[in-house]
Design a protein around this motif. Structure first.
Motif, PDB file in Angstrom:
ATOM      1  N   HIS A 184      46.988  20.714  79.983  1.00 10.90           N
ATOM      2  CA  HIS A 184      47.693  21.809  79.323  1.00 10.90           C
ATOM      3  C   HIS A 184      47.663  21.633  77.803  1.00 10.90           C
ATOM      4  O   HIS A 184      47.437  22.597  77.063  1.00 10.90           O
ATOM      5  CB  HIS A 184      49.148  21.859  79.805  1.00 10.90           C
ATOM      6  CG  HIS A 184      49.319  22.449  81.171  1.00 10.90           C
ATOM      7  ND1 HIS A 184      48.672  23.597  81.570  1.00 10.90           N
ATOM      8  CD2 HIS A 184      50.096  22.059  82.233  1.00 10.90           C
ATOM      9  CE1 HIS A 184      49.014  23.884  82.822  1.00 10.90           C
ATOM     10  NE2 HIS A 184      49.871  22.966  83.234  1.00 10.90           N
ATOM     11  N   VAL A 185      47.919  20.409  77.348  1.00  9.70           N
ATOM     12  CA  VAL A 185      47.923  20.143  75.907  1.00  9.70           C
ATOM     13  C   VAL A 185      46.533  20.388  75.319  1.00  9.70           C
ATOM     14  O   VAL A 185      46.389  20.977  74.236  1.00  9.70           O
ATOM     15  CB  VAL A 185      48.387  18.705  75.628  1.00  9.70           C
ATOM     16  CG1 VAL A 185      48.301  18.400  74.134  1.00  9.70           C
ATOM     17  CG2 VAL A 185      49.816  18.493  76.124  1.00  9.70           C
ATOM     18  N   ALA A 186      45.506  19.928  76.019  1.00 12.70           N
ATOM     19  CA  ALA A 186      44.139  20.143  75.547  1.00 12.70           C
ATOM     20  C   ALA A 186      43.815  21.636  75.466  1.00 12.70           C
ATOM     21  O   ALA A 186      43.126  22.080  74.539  1.00 12.70           O
ATOM     22  CB  ALA A 186      43.154  19.430  76.465  1.00 12.70           C
ATOM     23  N   MET A 187      44.329  22.410  76.424  1.00 12.95           N
ATOM     24  CA  MET A 187      44.084  23.851  76.405  1.00 12.95           C
ATOM     25  C   MET A 187      44.696  24.502  75.176  1.00 12.95           C
ATOM     26  O   MET A 187      44.092  25.382  74.556  1.00 12.95           O
ATOM     27  CB  MET A 187      44.659  24.494  77.662  1.00 12.95           C
ATOM     28  CG  MET A 187      44.471  26.013  77.727  1.00 12.95           C
ATOM     29  SD  MET A 187      42.741  26.524  77.608  1.00 12.95           S
ATOM     30  CE  MET A 187      42.117  25.921  79.184  1.00 12.95           C
ATOM     31  N   VAL A 188      45.883  24.060  74.784  1.00 14.12           N
ATOM     32  CA  VAL A 188      46.484  24.572  73.550  1.00 14.12           C
ATOM     33  C   VAL A 188      45.574  24.262  72.361  1.00 14.12           C
ATOM     34  O   VAL A 188      45.359  25.109  71.486  1.00 14.12           O
ATOM     35  CB  VAL A 188      47.888  23.966  73.318  1.00 14.12           C
ATOM     36  CG1 VAL A 188      48.434  24.411  71.959  1.00 14.12           C
ATOM     37  CG2 VAL A 188      48.843  24.380  74.417  1.00 14.12           C
ATOM     38  N   GLY A 189      45.028  23.039  72.331  1.00 15.36           N
ATOM     39  CA  GLY A 189      44.121  22.676  71.257  1.00 15.36           C
ATOM     40  C   GLY A 189      42.879  23.554  71.215  1.00 15.36           C
ATOM     41  O   GLY A 189      42.423  23.953  70.135  1.00 15.36           O
ATOM     42  N   LEU A 190      42.331  23.864  72.385  1.00 14.06           N
ATOM     43  CA  LEU A 190      41.140  24.714  72.428  1.00 14.06           C
ATOM     44  C   LEU A 190      41.459  26.130  71.948  1.00 14.06           C
ATOM     45  O   LEU A 190      40.666  26.741  71.212  1.00 14.06           O
ATOM     46  CB  LEU A 190      40.576  24.747  73.845  1.00 14.06           C
ATOM     47  CG  LEU A 190      40.075  23.414  74.407  1.00 14.06           C
ATOM     48  CD1 LEU A 190      39.517  23.600  75.810  1.00 14.06           C
ATOM     49  CD2 LEU A 190      39.012  22.807  73.499  1.00 14.06           C
ATOM     50  N   LEU A 191      42.615  26.652  72.360  1.00 15.46           N
ATOM     51  CA  LEU A 191      42.987  28.007  71.959  1.00 15.46           C
ATOM     52  C   LEU A 191      43.320  28.087  70.474  1.00 15.46           C
ATOM     53  O   LEU A 191      42.891  29.012  69.775  1.00 15.46           O
ATOM     54  CB  LEU A 191      44.188  28.482  72.784  1.00 15.46           C
ATOM     55  CG  LEU A 191      43.945  28.716  74.275  1.00 15.46           C
ATOM     56  CD1 LEU A 191      45.262  28.974  74.986  1.00 15.46           C
ATOM     57  CD2 LEU A 191      42.980  29.871  74.500  1.00 15.46           C
TER      58      LEU A 191
END
Length: 290
Positions: free
Chosen positions: A67-74
C-alpha cells in the motif's frame, strides 16, 4: 498553538509552490524522468540510514508495504512524472500548476463515497471561488496551440496521480511511520522511473550548478520537508480540507516566478490571489459544532 496551526499549512503551500520553481530551474539540464529518478533515488539513499539510526518502525506486513509503495507510485511517479513531463513538453509551469490546482474539486467529487467525508454547500462555493481565482492568476498563460495538447494531457495525468495518492494515503496508510513510509515510497518510485527513463532516454544530462541546486532544493525542501507536512496534514484533517491548500499553490508559484524570473504580476492576478484565499478559507471552514 493556533498560530502554529496556521503557520504549518502556510509553510506547506510555500514549500510546495517552490517545487514548480525548482522544476523550471532544473529541467533544462535533464529529461524529466531522469531528473525525477535522480531526485528520488538520492532521497531514498539518504532516508534509509536515517530510518535505521532512529529505529523507525517498518510496516508490519508486506500487504501494508505494498500500500505504501502504491502511494509512492501515484504521488512521485504518476503525479510528478506527469507534471515534469508537461513542463518539459513546453507547458508553462504556471499552467501545470493550474491544472493540478483542480485537485480539490476532483477530491471533493469522490471523497464522499470513498472516505465518508461530507462536503457542505459552503465548501462547494469555496471550491468554485478558488477555481475562479486560480484562473484569474494564470489566465494570461493559458494560450497554447494544438502542438501542446500532449503536454496538457500529461498535466492531467499528474492531477489524477496526486488526487489518487491523497485518497489512497488517507484510506490505507494513515498509521504508517512517516520515515519508513517515505523511504518505501521513494524507493518504489525510483525503481519504476529508472527503467522508464532508460527506455525513453536517459540523457543528455548537463551537470550544471543550476541542476545540482535544483536537485538539492527539491530533495531537502520538497521530498523531506513538504511531503512530511503533507502527510501530517492528511492525518490531522479531512482530505477535502487538506487538498484545498493546493488552490494556493498556483498564485504563490506565480509570485515566485515574478520574484525569481521577472514574470509579470498585474492587478488581475492580485485580485485572483485574493479570491483564491477566500475560496480556501471557505473550504477549510469547520461546520458549526464540528
Amino acid at each position: 498553538m493556533r498560530l502554529l496551526q496556521g503557520a504549518v499549512p502556510a509553510a506547506f503551500v510555500l514549500m510546495w509552490a517552490t517545487g514548480f520553481t525548482g522544476a523550471r530551474l532544473g529541467l533544462p539540464y535533464a529529461p524529466p524522468l531522469t531528473f525525477l529518478c535522480l531526485r528520488f533515488g538520492t532521497a531514498a539513499i539518504l532516508m534509509l540510514p536515517f530510518c535505521l539510526m532512529t529505529r523507525a518502525p517498518w510496516p508490519g506486513s508486506w500487504r501494508m508495504r505494498g500500500h505504501v509503495a502504491m502511494v509512492g507510485l501515484l504521488m512521485h511517479s504518476l503525479y510528478l512524472g506527469g507534471v515534469y513531463s508537461a513542463i518539459s513538453a513546453g507547458i508553462p509551469s504556471g499552467v501545470s500548476a493550474l491544472i493540478v490546482g483542480l485537485q480539490p474539486l476532483l477530491t471533493a467529487a469522490v471523497v464522499g463515497p470513498l472516505l465518508g467525508e461530507k462536503v457542505s454547500p459552503l465548501q462547494w462555493l469555496g471550491f468554485a471561488i478558488g477555481l475562479v481565482g486560480v484562473a484569474l492568476v494564470l489566465g494570461g498563460k493559458l494560450h497554447f496551440d494544438a502542438a501542446q495538447s500532449w503536454g496538457v494531457a500529461l498535466a492531467f495525468v499528474g492531477l489524477i496521480g496526486v488526487t489518487s495518492a491523497t485518497l489512497y494515503q488517507k484510506r490505507f496508510c494513515s498509521e504508517v511511520d512517516l520515515r519508513t513510509g517515505m523511504f518505501i515510497q521513494y524507493a518504489a518510485a525510483s525503481l519504476v522511473l529508472l527503467p522508464l527513463s532508460l527506455l525513453i532516454g536517459w540523457g543528455p544530462v548537463e551537470w550544471t550548478g543550476e541542476l545540482f541546486f535544483a536537485l538539492a532544493w527539491l530533495i531537502l525542501v520538497l521530498s523531506f520537508g513538504a511531503m512530511t507536512i503533507f502527510y501530517l496534514l492528511i492525518r490531522k484533517g479531512a482530505a477535502s480540507r487538506v487538498t484545498s491548500l493546493f488552490y494556493l499553490t498556483p498564485p504563490v508559484a506565480a509570485l515566485l516566478g515574478w520574484i525569481f524570473f521577472s514574470e509579470s504580476l498585474g492587478p488581475l492576478s492580485l485580485f485572483g490571489m485574493a479570491l483564491t484565499a477566500l475560496g480556501v478559507a471557505l473550504v477549510m471552514r469547520r461546520p458549526a459544532g464540528g
